[in-house]
Structures are given as C-alpha cells and as structure tokens.
Design a protein around this motif. Structure first.
Motif, PDB file in Angstrom:
ATOM      1  N   GLU A  44      62.593  37.129  54.520  1.00  0.00           N
ATOM      2  CA  GLU A  44      63.287  38.045  55.421  1.00  0.00           C
ATOM      3  C   GLU A  44      64.618  37.475  55.905  1.00  0.00           C
ATOM      4  O   GLU A  44      65.591  38.215  56.064  1.00  0.00           O
ATOM      5  N   ALA A  45      64.668  36.157  56.092  1.00  0.00           N
ATOM      6  CA  ALA A  45      65.923  35.536  56.507  1.00  0.00           C
ATOM      7  C   ALA A  45      66.967  35.648  55.399  1.00  0.00           C
ATOM      8  O   ALA A  45      68.148  35.914  55.666  1.00  0.00           O
ATOM      9  N   ALA A  46      66.530  35.465  54.155  1.00  0.00           N
ATOM     10  CA  ALA A  46      67.452  35.605  53.033  1.00  0.00           C
ATOM     11  C   ALA A  46      67.915  37.053  52.894  1.00  0.00           C
ATOM     12  O   ALA A  46      69.067  37.316  52.540  1.00  0.00           O
ATOM     13  N   LEU A  47      67.017  37.990  53.180  1.00  0.00           N
ATOM     14  CA  LEU A  47      67.401  39.404  53.137  1.00  0.00           C
ATOM     15  C   LEU A  47      68.435  39.721  54.221  1.00  0.00           C
ATOM     16  O   LEU A  47      69.400  40.448  53.965  1.00  0.00           O
ATOM     17  N   GLU A  48      68.215  39.181  55.412  1.00  0.00           N
ATOM     18  CA  GLU A  48      69.166  39.403  56.504  1.00  0.00           C
ATOM     19  C   GLU A  48      70.539  38.827  56.152  1.00  0.00           C
ATOM     20  O   GLU A  48      71.565  39.411  56.501  1.00  0.00           O
ATOM     21  N   ALA A  49      70.547  37.684  55.470  1.00  0.00           N
ATOM     22  CA  ALA A  49      71.811  37.055  55.089  1.00  0.00           C
ATOM     23  C   ALA A  49      72.456  37.767  53.908  1.00  0.00           C
ATOM     24  O   ALA A  49      73.631  37.554  53.616  1.00  0.00           O
ATOM     25  N   GLY A  50      71.679  38.597  53.204  1.00  0.00           N
ATOM     26  CA  GLY A  50      72.204  39.307  52.046  1.00  0.00           C
ATOM     27  C   GLY A  50      72.277  38.451  50.797  1.00  0.00           C
ATOM     28  O   GLY A  50      72.988  38.780  49.851  1.00  0.00           O
ATOM     29  N   ASP A  51      71.545  37.364  50.772  1.00  0.00           N
ATOM     30  CA  ASP A  51      71.554  36.441  49.640  1.00  0.00           C
ATOM     31  C   ASP A  51      70.413  36.785  48.692  1.00  0.00           C
ATOM     32  O   ASP A  51      69.261  36.415  48.916  1.00  0.00           O
ATOM     33  N   LYS A  52      70.735  37.516  47.633  1.00  0.00           N
ATOM     34  CA  LYS A  52      69.690  37.984  46.723  1.00  0.00           C
ATOM     35  C   LYS A  52      69.055  36.838  45.951  1.00  0.00           C
ATOM     36  O   LYS A  52      67.847  36.840  45.704  1.00  0.00           O
ATOM     37  N   ALA A  53      69.823  35.836  45.575  1.00  0.00           N
ATOM     38  CA  ALA A  53      69.265  34.712  44.813  1.00  0.00           C
ATOM     39  C   ALA A  53      68.239  33.950  45.652  1.00  0.00           C
ATOM     40  O   ALA A  53      67.141  33.634  45.172  1.00  0.00           O
ATOM     41  N   ALA A  54      68.589  33.686  46.894  1.00  0.00           N
ATOM     42  CA  ALA A  54      67.654  32.976  47.777  1.00  0.00           C
ATOM     43  C   ALA A  54      66.430  33.829  48.069  1.00  0.00           C
ATOM     44  O   ALA A  54      65.304  33.325  48.115  1.00  0.00           O
ATOM     45  N   ALA A  55      66.635  35.133  48.242  1.00  0.00           N
ATOM     46  CA  ALA A  55      65.513  36.035  48.511  1.00  0.00           C
ATOM     47  C   ALA A  55      64.573  36.092  47.318  1.00  0.00           C
ATOM     48  O   ALA A  55      63.347  36.114  47.480  1.00  0.00           O
ATOM     49  N   THR A  56      65.130  36.082  46.108  1.00  0.00           N
ATOM     50  CA  THR A  56      64.305  36.138  44.902  1.00  0.00           C
ATOM     51  C   THR A  56      63.478  34.870  44.741  1.00  0.00           C
ATOM     52  O   THR A  56      62.281  34.944  44.425  1.00  0.00           O
ATOM     53  N   THR A  57      64.085  33.718  44.980  1.00  0.00           N
ATOM     54  CA  THR A  57      63.321  32.472  44.853  1.00  0.00           C
ATOM     55  C   THR A  57      62.269  32.362  45.954  1.00  0.00           C
ATOM     56  O   THR A  57      61.153  31.901  45.702  1.00  0.00           O
ATOM     57  N   ALA A  58      62.604  32.809  47.166  1.00  0.00           N
ATOM     58  CA  ALA A  58      61.624  32.779  48.258  1.00  0.00           C
ATOM     59  C   ALA A  58      60.482  33.747  47.983  1.00  0.00           C
ATOM     60  O   ALA A  58      59.317  33.450  48.266  1.00  0.00           O
ATOM     61  N   LEU A  59      60.807  34.895  47.391  1.00  0.00           N
ATOM     62  CA  LEU A  59      59.773  35.874  47.041  1.00  0.00           C
ATOM     63  C   LEU A  59      58.836  35.314  45.980  1.00  0.00           C
ATOM     64  O   LEU A  59      57.618  35.534  46.031  1.00  0.00           O
ATOM     65  N   ALA A  60      59.390  34.558  45.043  1.00  0.00           N
ATOM     66  CA  ALA A  60      58.561  33.932  44.006  1.00  0.00           C
ATOM     67  C   ALA A  60      57.624  32.892  44.609  1.00  0.00           C
ATOM     68  O   ALA A  60      56.545  32.631  44.070  1.00  0.00           O
ATOM     69  N   ALA A  61      58.011  32.308  45.742  1.00  0.00           N
ATOM     70  CA  ALA A  61      57.143  31.340  46.413  1.00  0.00           C
ATOM     71  C   ALA A  61      56.084  32.036  47.261  1.00  0.00           C
ATOM     72  O   ALA A  61      54.996  31.491  47.470  1.00  0.00           O
ATOM     73  N   VAL A  62      56.394  33.240  47.743  1.00  0.00           N
ATOM     74  CA  VAL A  62      55.454  33.963  48.599  1.00  0.00           C
ATOM     75  C   VAL A  62      54.288  34.532  47.797  1.00  0.00           C
ATOM     76  O   VAL A  62      53.141  34.511  48.260  1.00  0.00           O
TER      77      VAL A  62
END
Length: 87
Positions: A36-54
């Motif tokens: 969610e923090a990566a989504l708020e920042a608008g960083d799709k690459a970070a959000a994708t890697t964090a999603l893969a960890a979730v």
C-alpha cells in the motif's frame, strides 16, 4: 475453569499458539502495508515486488489456519487490482 489435566494443557497450548498466530498476522499485515505504501508513492515496480512477497505469506497464513481462504483471496485480489491500475 479448567478442571481436567487435558483442559489445563489446552489452555497452556492455546496461549502459546495465540502469540505465534499474532506474530504471523502482524507479519502479513506489515507486508500488505508495504504494498500500500508503494501504491501511495505511485511506484509500480516496488508495488509489484512487494505484491510478489505478500502472496506466499497470505497462502502460508491460510495453510496455518490464521486466515480463511476466501479472506486471503480477497485481499490478494484487491491488491493485485490496485497494482494493475497503476499502469
């Protein structure tokens, strides 16, 4: 009040398991917050890697009985939809 030895043992066991399960839920929530923090920042690459960890953490939570299967599925689906919407 527990009278039998087995009931007393179950109380002790449940207290230990409660601590373990709270730690598991906390760990999963922390990983969700990182997405969610990566989504708020608008960083799709970070959000994708964090999603893969979730995803495996949610699946592990289901396997350990911490989350219901549909709850984990719903959480992952909504996060995936939000990450995809970043485009």
């Amino acid at each position: 009040m527990a009278n039998t030895p087995q009931a007393k043992k179950r109380i002790r066991r449940n207290e230990r398991r409660t601590v373990i399960n709270k730690n598991r839920v906390s760990q999963i929530r922390t990983k969700i917050k990182s997405v969610e923090a990566a989504l708020e920042a608008g960083d799709k690459a970070a959000a994708t890697t964090a999603l893969a960890a979730v995803q495996p953490e949610l699946a592990r939570g289901v396997a350990r009985g911490v989350f219901h299967k549909n709850t984990a599925s719903r959480k992952f689906s909504r996060l995936t939809k939000r990450v995809a919407a970043l485009g």
